[in-house]
Design a protein around this motif. Structure first.
Motif, PDB file in Angstrom:
ATOM      1  N   ARG A 159     -35.788  54.543  35.586  1.00 17.11           N
ATOM      2  CA  ARG A 159     -34.479  54.489  36.261  1.00 17.11           C
ATOM      3  C   ARG A 159     -33.772  55.834  36.193  1.00 17.11           C
ATOM      4  N   ALA A 160     -33.872  56.502  35.052  1.00 17.28           N
ATOM      5  CA  ALA A 160     -33.192  57.783  34.881  1.00 17.28           C
ATOM      6  C   ALA A 160     -33.798  58.868  35.760  1.00 17.28           C
ATOM      7  N   LEU A 161     -35.113  58.816  35.962  1.00 18.30           N
ATOM      8  CA  LEU A 161     -35.766  59.843  36.778  1.00 18.30           C
ATOM      9  C   LEU A 161     -35.219  59.886  38.198  1.00 18.30           C
ATOM     10  N   GLY A 162     -34.909  58.731  38.754  1.00 18.40           N
ATOM     11  CA  GLY A 162     -34.453  58.687  40.133  1.00 18.40           C
ATOM     12  C   GLY A 162     -32.951  58.627  40.295  1.00 18.40           C
ATOM     13  N   GLU A 163     -32.216  58.708  39.201  1.00 18.97           N
ATOM     14  CA  GLU A 163     -30.760  58.592  39.292  1.00 18.97           C
ATOM     15  C   GLU A 163     -30.152  59.800  39.998  1.00 18.97           C
ATOM     16  N   TYR A 164     -29.180  59.529  40.831  1.00 19.07           N
ATOM     17  CA  TYR A 164     -28.540  60.599  41.609  1.00 19.07           C
ATOM     18  C   TYR A 164     -27.011  60.505  41.566  1.00 19.07           C
ATOM     19  N   GLY A 165     -26.483  59.341  41.969  1.00 17.58           N
ATOM     20  CA  GLY A 165     -25.040  59.222  42.167  1.00 17.58           C
ATOM     21  C   GLY A 165     -24.204  59.501  40.943  1.00 17.58           C
ATOM     22  N   SER A 166     -24.578  58.939  39.796  1.00 16.11           N
ATOM     23  CA  SER A 166     -23.757  59.103  38.602  1.00 16.11           C
ATOM     24  C   SER A 166     -23.940  60.464  37.941  1.00 16.11           C
ATOM     25  N   VAL A 167     -24.984  61.204  38.346  1.00 21.27           N
ATOM     26  CA  VAL A 167     -25.283  62.479  37.686  1.00 21.27           C
ATOM     27  C   VAL A 167     -24.622  63.658  38.383  1.00 21.27           C
ATOM     28  N   ILE A 168     -24.603  63.647  39.700  1.00 20.34           N
ATOM     29  CA  ILE A 168     -24.159  64.843  40.423  1.00 20.34           C
ATOM     30  C   ILE A 168     -22.689  65.178  40.132  1.00 20.34           C
ATOM     31  N   PHE A 169     -21.877  64.173  39.788  1.00 20.09           N
ATOM     32  CA  PHE A 169     -20.467  64.443  39.518  1.00 20.09           C
ATOM     33  C   PHE A 169     -20.272  65.117  38.172  1.00 20.09           C
ATOM     34  N   ILE A 170     -20.974  64.633  37.156  1.00 18.72           N
ATOM     35  CA  ILE A 170     -20.780  65.163  35.806  1.00 18.72           C
ATOM     36  C   ILE A 170     -21.656  66.383  35.529  1.00 18.72           C
ATOM     37  N   ALA A 171     -22.690  66.600  36.342  1.00 20.27           N
ATOM     38  CA  ALA A 171     -23.627  67.700  36.076  1.00 20.27           C
ATOM     39  C   ALA A 171     -23.059  69.047  36.484  1.00 20.27           C
ATOM     40  N   GLY A 172     -22.273  69.080  37.541  1.00 21.40           N
ATOM     41  CA  GLY A 172     -21.795  70.362  38.037  1.00 21.40           C
ATOM     42  C   GLY A 172     -22.760  71.021  38.994  1.00 21.40           C
ATOM     43  N   ASN A 173     -24.039  70.628  38.939  1.00 20.32           N
ATOM     44  CA  ASN A 173     -25.061  71.058  39.903  1.00 20.32           C
ATOM     45  C   ASN A 173     -25.183  72.578  40.009  1.00 20.32           C
ATOM     46  N   MET A 174     -25.180  73.250  38.871  1.00 20.02           N
ATOM     47  CA  MET A 174     -25.353  74.700  38.863  1.00 20.02           C
ATOM     48  C   MET A 174     -26.842  75.024  38.810  1.00 20.02           C
ATOM     49  N   PRO A 175     -27.357  75.772  39.795  1.00 23.24           N
ATOM     50  CA  PRO A 175     -28.794  76.099  39.813  1.00 23.24           C
ATOM     51  C   PRO A 175     -29.241  76.738  38.506  1.00 23.24           C
ATOM     52  N   MET A 176     -30.426  76.335  38.058  1.00 25.12           N
ATOM     53  CA  MET A 176     -31.051  76.841  36.837  1.00 25.12           C
ATOM     54  C   MET A 176     -30.344  76.383  35.563  1.00 25.12           C
ATOM     55  N   VAL A 177     -29.270  75.596  35.712  1.00 23.59           N
ATOM     56  CA  VAL A 177     -28.529  75.149  34.529  1.00 23.59           C
ATOM     57  C   VAL A 177     -28.430  73.630  34.490  1.00 23.59           C
ATOM     58  N   SER A 178     -27.761  73.036  35.478  1.00 23.97           N
ATOM     59  CA  SER A 178     -27.499  71.594  35.448  1.00 23.97           C
ATOM     60  C   SER A 178     -27.839  70.926  36.770  1.00 23.97           C
ATOM     61  N   GLU A 179     -28.819  71.456  37.459  1.00 21.32           N
ATOM     62  CA  GLU A 179     -29.228  70.903  38.749  1.00 21.32           C
ATOM     63  C   GLU A 179     -30.438  69.998  38.559  1.00 21.32           C
ATOM     64  N   ILE A 180     -30.328  68.739  39.013  1.00 24.66           N
ATOM     65  CA  ILE A 180     -31.414  67.780  38.845  1.00 24.66           C
ATOM     66  C   ILE A 180     -32.324  67.802  40.069  1.00 24.66           C
ATOM     67  N   THR A 181     -33.546  67.316  39.899  1.00 25.81           N
ATOM     68  CA  THR A 181     -34.520  67.339  40.984  1.00 25.81           C
ATOM     69  C   THR A 181     -34.119  66.475  42.185  1.00 25.81           C
ATOM     70  N   PRO A 182     -33.597  65.254  41.996  1.00 23.99           N
ATOM     71  CA  PRO A 182     -33.172  64.490  43.180  1.00 23.99           C
ATOM     72  C   PRO A 182     -32.156  65.225  44.045  1.00 23.99           C
ATOM     73  N   LEU A 183     -31.297  66.029  43.433  1.00 23.74           N
ATOM     74  CA  LEU A 183     -30.338  66.797  44.228  1.00 23.74           C
ATOM     75  C   LEU A 183     -31.048  67.848  45.075  1.00 23.74           C
ATOM     76  N   LEU A 184     -32.083  68.478  44.526  1.00 22.12           N
ATOM     77  CA  LEU A 184     -32.844  69.453  45.299  1.00 22.12           C
ATOM     78  C   LEU A 184     -33.522  68.794  46.496  1.00 22.12           C
ATOM     79  N   ILE A 185     -34.021  67.582  46.297  1.00 21.65           N
ATOM     80  CA  ILE A 185     -34.652  66.862  47.404  1.00 21.65           C
ATOM     81  C   ILE A 185     -33.625  66.587  48.503  1.00 21.65           C
TER      82      ILE A 185
END
Length: 277
Positions: free
Chosen positions: A208-234
């Motif tokens: 479940r965690a591998l495919g999670e997107y919605g709850s992560v993008i808000f708290i992650a900040g989505n900074m490349p090379m730091v806090s960017e998850i793979t589903p966001l890149l897709i």
């Protein structure tokens, strides 16, 4: 003997075995196999150098490390605390127990975007919790870990609860009668019975965690090379109409996740075989 076994196998309240199997394969094909095959077929349109450049770029590799690392860490933490939560809910009576039990399902019912916004508000530097912490949580890899832990807990608790409810306390009493301590009883009597269900809950939380997107993008900040998850890149590549690049990253995620889950299921099967089940 073979004929009687065949009749026994086919005699069920549902339609015949052949018909039921046919519907099962057809349904799984439409829901699982065909969509996954489409990802592989789209990726196959790329040349090998283009595929390798896409899936091995530093930004993508960094997202792999964060996604798999945070998912694994969150699943492990949930396996530990999920066992404790399930044990308390099954073995003890206390005020507001039903409310606490219902709260476990909250990550299931809560929209992922709402969960992400709530976690960000709580753990931001000026949030209710974040303002008291000596380190930063929101917009860091730690925030990703927090979000993935939040959404994975119910899988472990709900998997363990039925097993704990069926676990006879007479086994514990017998172990105590034979002189076993509480730790020895848990280690040699209780934990071997719970381990297959615990592995199942861990695998579900990890997947479940591998495919999670919605709850992560808000708290992650989505900074490349730091806090960017793979589903966001897709999602980013899809928005750029780079469908082959998106499916290439998805295929790597799919193959890696399938391999890890296969290993976990193999370990679970080995554990059951060792217990003689």
């Amino acid at each position: 003997m073979i004929f009687s076994r065949t009749l026994l196998k086919r005699h069920t309240v549902l339609p015949g075995f052949d018909l039921a199997l046919g519907f099962t394969v057809l349904y799984l094909s439409f829901i699982v196999l065909i969509p996954l095959s489409a990802a592989f077929l789209k990726t196959a349109t790329m040349t090998w150098p283009a595929f390798w450049d896409t899936v091995s770029s530093p930004r993508v590799v960094a997202s792999y490390k964060l996604t798999f690392g945070a998912s694994l860490a969150g699943a492990l933490l949930n396996a530990f605390f999920g066992l404790i939560v399930a044990w308390v809910l099954v073995r003890y009576e206390f005020p507001l127990k039903r409310i606490v039990d219902a709260l476990v399902d909250l990550p299931f019912a809560l929209p992922t975007a709402v969960a992400g916004i709530a976690l960000t508000a709580l753990y931001a530097e000026n949030g209710w919790i974040g303002q008291w912490l000596p380190f930063k949580v929101s917009f860091t890899p730690l925030g990703v870990f927090v979000a993935l832990t939040f959404i994975g807990l119910p899988f472990v608790v709900r998997t363990l609860q039925p097993v704990l409810e069926d676990l006879s306390r007479e086994l514990e009493e017998a172990a105590a009668t034979l002189g076993a301590s509480r730790w020895q009883t848990f280690r040699h009597v209780i934990f071997p019975i719970l381990s297959p269900a615990l592995l199942t809950g861990f695998a579900l939380a990890f997947a479940r965690a591998l495919g999670e997107y919605g709850s992560v993008i808000f708290i992650a900040g989505n900074m490349p090379m730091v806090s960017e998850i793979t589903p966001l890149l897709i999602i980013t590549k899809l928005e750029q109409y780079d469908y082959a690049g998106a499916t290439a990253i998805a295929v790597v995620m799919l193959v890696t996740a399938f391999t890890l889950l296969l290993a976990i299921n193999g370990l679970q099967a080995w554990t059951r075989a060792r217990q003689g089940r």
